[in-house]
Design an enzyme around this catalytic site. Structure first.
Site, PDB file in Angstrom:
ATOM      1  N   HIS A  63       0.854  -1.371   0.059  1.00 17.80           N
ATOM      2  CA  HIS A  63      -0.067   0.086  -0.002  1.00 17.80           C
ATOM      3  C   HIS A  63       0.906   1.125   0.051  1.00 17.80           C
ATOM      4  O   HIS A  63       1.031   1.675   1.093  1.00 17.80           O
ATOM      5  CB  HIS A  63      -0.882   0.089   1.267  1.00 17.80           C
ATOM      6  CG  HIS A  63      -2.235  -1.155   1.161  1.00 17.80           C
ATOM      7  ND1 HIS A  63      -1.689  -2.316   1.326  1.00 17.80           N
ATOM      8  CD2 HIS A  63      -3.345  -0.839   1.021  1.00 17.80           C
ATOM      9  CE1 HIS A  63      -2.970  -2.957   1.388  1.00 17.80           C
ATOM     10  NE2 HIS A  63      -3.847  -2.304   1.090  1.00 17.80           N
ATOM     11  N   PRO A 154      -8.530  -4.631  10.764  1.00 17.76           N
ATOM     12  CA  PRO A 154      -9.991  -4.116  10.555  1.00 17.76           C
ATOM     13  C   PRO A 154      -9.878  -2.582  10.774  1.00 17.76           C
ATOM     14  O   PRO A 154      -9.626  -2.203  11.955  1.00 17.76           O
ATOM     15  CB  PRO A 154     -10.657  -5.099  11.468  1.00 17.76           C
ATOM     16  CG  PRO A 154     -10.014  -6.116  11.730  1.00 17.76           C
ATOM     17  CD  PRO A 154      -8.578  -5.625  11.933  1.00 17.76           C
ATOM     18  N   HIS A 300      -3.796   3.439  -4.159  1.00 16.13           N
ATOM     19  CA  HIS A 300      -4.282   2.544  -2.820  1.00 16.13           C
ATOM     20  C   HIS A 300      -3.551   1.455  -2.101  1.00 16.13           C
ATOM     21  O   HIS A 300      -2.716   1.331  -1.357  1.00 16.13           O
ATOM     22  CB  HIS A 300      -5.623   2.828  -2.474  1.00 16.13           C
ATOM     23  CG  HIS A 300      -6.117   2.133  -1.258  1.00 16.13           C
ATOM     24  ND1 HIS A 300      -6.075   2.656   0.008  1.00 16.13           N
ATOM     25  CD2 HIS A 300      -6.246   0.773  -0.851  1.00 16.13           C
ATOM     26  CE1 HIS A 300      -6.459   1.868   0.989  1.00 16.13           C
ATOM     27  NE2 HIS A 300      -6.558   0.688   0.387  1.00 16.13           N
ATOM     28  N   GLU A 460     -21.615  -1.898  22.445  1.00 13.93           N
ATOM     29  CA  GLU A 460     -20.594  -3.319  22.721  1.00 13.93           C
ATOM     30  C   GLU A 460     -19.495  -3.194  21.814  1.00 13.93           C
ATOM     31  O   GLU A 460     -18.386  -3.815  22.259  1.00 13.93           O
ATOM     32  CB  GLU A 460     -21.746  -4.266  22.564  1.00 13.93           C
ATOM     33  CG  GLU A 460     -22.776  -4.458  23.309  1.00 13.93           C
ATOM     34  CD  GLU A 460     -23.959  -3.731  22.772  1.00 13.93           C
ATOM     35  OE1 GLU A 460     -24.896  -3.781  23.512  1.00 13.93           O
ATOM     36  OE2 GLU A 460     -24.022  -3.006  21.642  1.00 13.93           O
ATOM     37  N   HIS A 524     -32.654 -12.554  21.565  1.00 17.53           N
ATOM     38  CA  HIS A 524     -31.860 -12.491  22.810  1.00 17.53           C
ATOM     39  C   HIS A 524     -31.595 -13.773  23.111  1.00 17.53           C
ATOM     40  O   HIS A 524     -30.687 -13.863  24.533  1.00 17.53           O
ATOM     41  CB  HIS A 524     -32.764 -11.724  23.840  1.00 17.53           C
ATOM     42  CG  HIS A 524     -32.601 -10.262  23.678  1.00 17.53           C
ATOM     43  ND1 HIS A 524     -33.205  -9.655  22.623  1.00 17.53           N
ATOM     44  CD2 HIS A 524     -32.390  -9.350  24.635  1.00 17.53           C
ATOM     45  CE1 HIS A 524     -33.270  -8.406  22.773  1.00 17.53           C
ATOM     46  NE2 HIS A 524     -32.650  -8.047  23.951  1.00 17.53           N
TER      47      HIS A 524
END
Length: 734
Positions: A63, A154, A300, A460, A524
């Site tokens: 990159h 990520p 990129h 979360e 749930h």
């Protein structure tokens, strides 16, 4: 309106070596910057960009574009602003740098080489994208290597980690700093690109950082308006600055991020001086600057090609026939980084020595934290078996009985919840919330930065990812404990995975872990999530059956210094088995719960479904005359680590008795340990907990006939009929 970089310290004298002063905020000292000659800056930037192009071209991959565009930002940071020491990458009070746009890793690796991190040799730098298994230049930064604070891959994870690192500084400073003794006052610098700002986890983390007013956090935005697919306006045209201001951040603009090193330094020092808020520096750059494809997405994530690399060198006035060229002049430009680093560390060590004399008791505790050791003997705070309940108790309540005295007494613990304090039982007597000290909430729940109870809000993903930053600040200094419903740990999963990858110790408290959760319904009620975490490398998924096993789960989690743990707990009350359950057994992953010599069948009970194993065993013995062993199996990974003889003794692999696992989850994975399973093959259903279990056949009167049928088949045809033929005994498909 946010100030531009040119509005900050704009009265600099127009000479080649310039001095810039700015208040640093925390230490109240002046920062002096002696700028090198602008022409030397120009040569350094061009050399850096050509080197990046060569490194990617060498193995035809990588990159290059953003790393080239960010060169001036790197010079401003590593040459002029950041406080670090290349000779001691683990110096405790160093500034932390996080590369959230981790694909631009060559940017970081190259600066680590230039400033003199000993392991980042030139040969190592050239190993980027090579077949070398000993390369310390992986395709995204990894925490194991010197100079790398966290593993980023990520997009968005890094900015969340940076919030955690900044939180750690604020908490440690509030806990241990005293007047004239700022023993913890470092800054966290985080580099991001356009893509990080689109990830949900980044937005969750940005919101929290603004709410907590983490003025020791600086996010540097490489604004080149390019992502993989093309220009950012393909999918996004929001006013980023306005969003950051609305989130509680200060914003500084730098218009020329390609060459204006002095302007970037002004912005960085202004950010370091901010006493009120985190700072967002919006720096405009050109991706792949110098390339024929500059400003284009093609730069990129792919090597530029030999022709374009030669073109870049020609345009920069560098010999195109030579590769990997770094002159003595460029090395000399960064040479003072070691000298500055030694002084920074020496000054801090002197401060620490004085602090130890002025505050000896506080220093003793702080020294333990710096060494990554707990502030007390945690084992004495774990309740003894005789002090635990004997009547039916939800294991989420059992968890509170174990965790709360630990958190109350062990200063390393920082405990939090994703807006579920009434449900997860994690509040201890006298707890103080981690909050900005000036915050006054409408509900009256306030705190300060020394607090160790974190209200994450309904975030979360950020909870888990920010906790990675807390844990990574210094190994063992902070042990984050998160909590939510187990089902919502699917939202947190990317962060938990990154914690496991980085060998960061955390404890995740996952309550409401079964169809016994009841009326909240299938949304749930987790069915398959346990399999996901059982399969994940380097994580302990522990599902205890009662209070004693819950104590064992915490002991296992605290002993796992390089592994995160998930403790999976029930909403509903569980039978207690003080005559059978064992915290020592939990440490081994599985153990014999009820033994029978020459048994006809072994039932494997797990967590909240242990009750069905025990009741089914009793019914089979009373009504059918079978001898039934029961094994408790709270953690597969811990069991897999045991000696083969122990595993054979627990599961009796060589006996003629079949093994049946009973768990209201998807059965996948239990084939390694059992011959048959009584499990779930559908989502749950909205019913009261006990009724949901009965609806799906989890009742000893439904289970026993199926087990008996299996036993009789084995008696008739031999245990060999089950080899390779795992049987699902619960065929209900409601």
């Amino acid at each position: 309106m946010a100030p531009s970089a040119n509005e900050v310290s704009s009265s600099l004298p127009p000479k080649s070596k310039k001095q810039l002063s700015s208040n640093t905020g925390i230490s109240d000292q002046l920062v002096h910057v002696d700028f090198e000659d602008a022409k030397l800056h120009d040569r350094v930037l061009k050399t850096f960009r050509c080197l990046i192009a060569d490194l990617c071209e060498q193995f035809k991959g990588g990159h290059p574009g953003s790393a080239m565009g960010m060169a001036a930002i790197g010079v401003a940071l590593w040459k002029y602003v950041m406080e670090y020491t290349p000779e001691n990458p683990h110096y405790f009070n160093r500034d932390r740098f996080v590369l959230s746009n981790g694909h631009t890793c060559l940017f970081q690796y190259t600066f680590l080489h230039l400033v003199g991190y000993k392991n980042m040799t030139f040969e190592q730098l050239k190993s980027y994208h090579s077949a070398r298994t000993d390369s310390i230049c992986p395709g995204h930064p990894e925490i194991e290597h010197e100079g790398i604070e966290v593993t980023t891959g990520p997009l968005g994870q890094g900015i969340a980690n940076a919030v955690g690192l900044a939180m750690a500084t604020k908490h440690l400073a509030a806990t241990y700093n005293r007047p004239n003794y700022p023993v913890v006052d470092n800054i966290t610098w985080c580099m991001i690109g356009d893509a990080c700002l689109q990830e949900g986890v980044a937005l969750e983390a940005i919101s929290l950082a603004g709410h907590w007013k983490l003025n020791n956090l600086v996010v540097i935005y490489d604004n080149n308006q390019i992502t993989c697919d093309g220009s950012v306006d393909l999918c996004n045209n929001e006013d980023v600055n306005a969003k950051m201001v609305a989130s509680g951040w200060s914003v500084i603009d730098v218009e020329d991020g390609n060459w204006d090193i002095e302007g970037i330094v002004r912005a960085l020092i202004t950010a370091r001086s901010n006493k009120d808020k985190p700072t967002f520096i919006n720096i405009r750059t050109v991706i792949g600057i110098g390339s024929k494809a500059a400003g284009n997405a093609t730069t990129h994530g792919a090597a530029l090609g030999a022709e374009d690399v030669a073109n870049i060198k020609r345009s920069f006035g560098i010999d195109e026939s030579k590769h990997f060229q770094v002159s003595d002049e460029v090395y000399g430009f960064f040479r003072d980084s070691k000298t500055r680093g030694r002084k920074v560390e020496s000054d801090w060590n002197s401060l620490l020595n004085s602090y130890a004399k002025a505050h000896p008791e506080l220093y003793e505790e702080f020294a333990l934290r710096m060494a990554g050791k707990l502030t007390d003997d945690w084992t004495k705070f774990v309740p003894a078996k005789g002090d635990l309940p004997t009547s039916p108790t939800p294991s989420r309540k059992s968890s509170g009985l174990v965790c709360n005295p630990l958190a109350q007494n062990i200063k390393n613990f920082m405990v939090g919840t994703a807006d579920l304090s009434p449900s997860v039982n994690m509040i201890w007597k006298g707890k103080v919330d981690f909050q900005h000290p000036d915050l006054k909430t409408s509900c009256g729940i306030n705190g300060n930065y020394s607090g160790r109870y974190i209200h994450w809000g309904i975030r979360e993903h950020a909870m888990a990812s920010i906790s990675n930053g807390l844990a990574a600040f210094n190994k063992g200094t902070i042990i984050p404990v998160t909590s939510s419903f187990f089902m919502f740990y699917i939202y947190a999963a990317p962060g938990i995975r990154m914690g496991a990858l980085q060998q960061l110790q955390q404890i995740h408290i996952a309550t409401h872990d079964s169809i016994g959760t009841g009326e909240d319904g299938p949304t749930h009620q987790p069915i398959a999530l346990a399999n996901f975490y059982r399969a994940m490398p380097n994580i302990l998924y522990i599902r205890p059956a009662d209070s004693e096993e819950t104590a064992g789960a915490y002991i296992a989690a605290l002993n796992a210094a390089n592994t995160p743990s998930i403790i999976s707990l029930s909403r509903q009350a569980l039978e207690q088995y003080p005559q059978h359950s064992s915290r020592e057994g939990v440490q081994k992953g599985a153990y014999v719960f009820i033994e029978r010599e020459d048994a006809d069948v072994t039932l494997i009970g797990i967590g909240a479904e242990m009750v069905f194993a025990v009741k089914t065993a009793k019914l089979l013995e009373e009504k059918s005359g079978l001898k039934v062993r029961v094994v408790s199996f709270p953690c597969q990974r811990l069991f897999d680590k045991q000696p083969l003889e122990y595993k054979r003794q627990v599961l009796q692999y060589r006996s003629k008795a079949p093994r049946v696992v009973i768990e209201a989850y998807a059965v996948n994975g239990w084939e390694r340990y059992a011959d048959a399973g009584y499990s779930m093959s559908t989502f749950g259903h909205s019913l009261p907990g006990a009724d949901a279990y009965k609806y799906f056949g989890f009742d000893e009167h439904a289970i026993a006939p199926k087990v008996l049928e299996l036993v009789e088949d084995v008696r008739k045809h031999g245990i060999e009929i089950l080899h390779g033929e795992f049987r699902d005994l619960n065929v209900r498909t409601h």
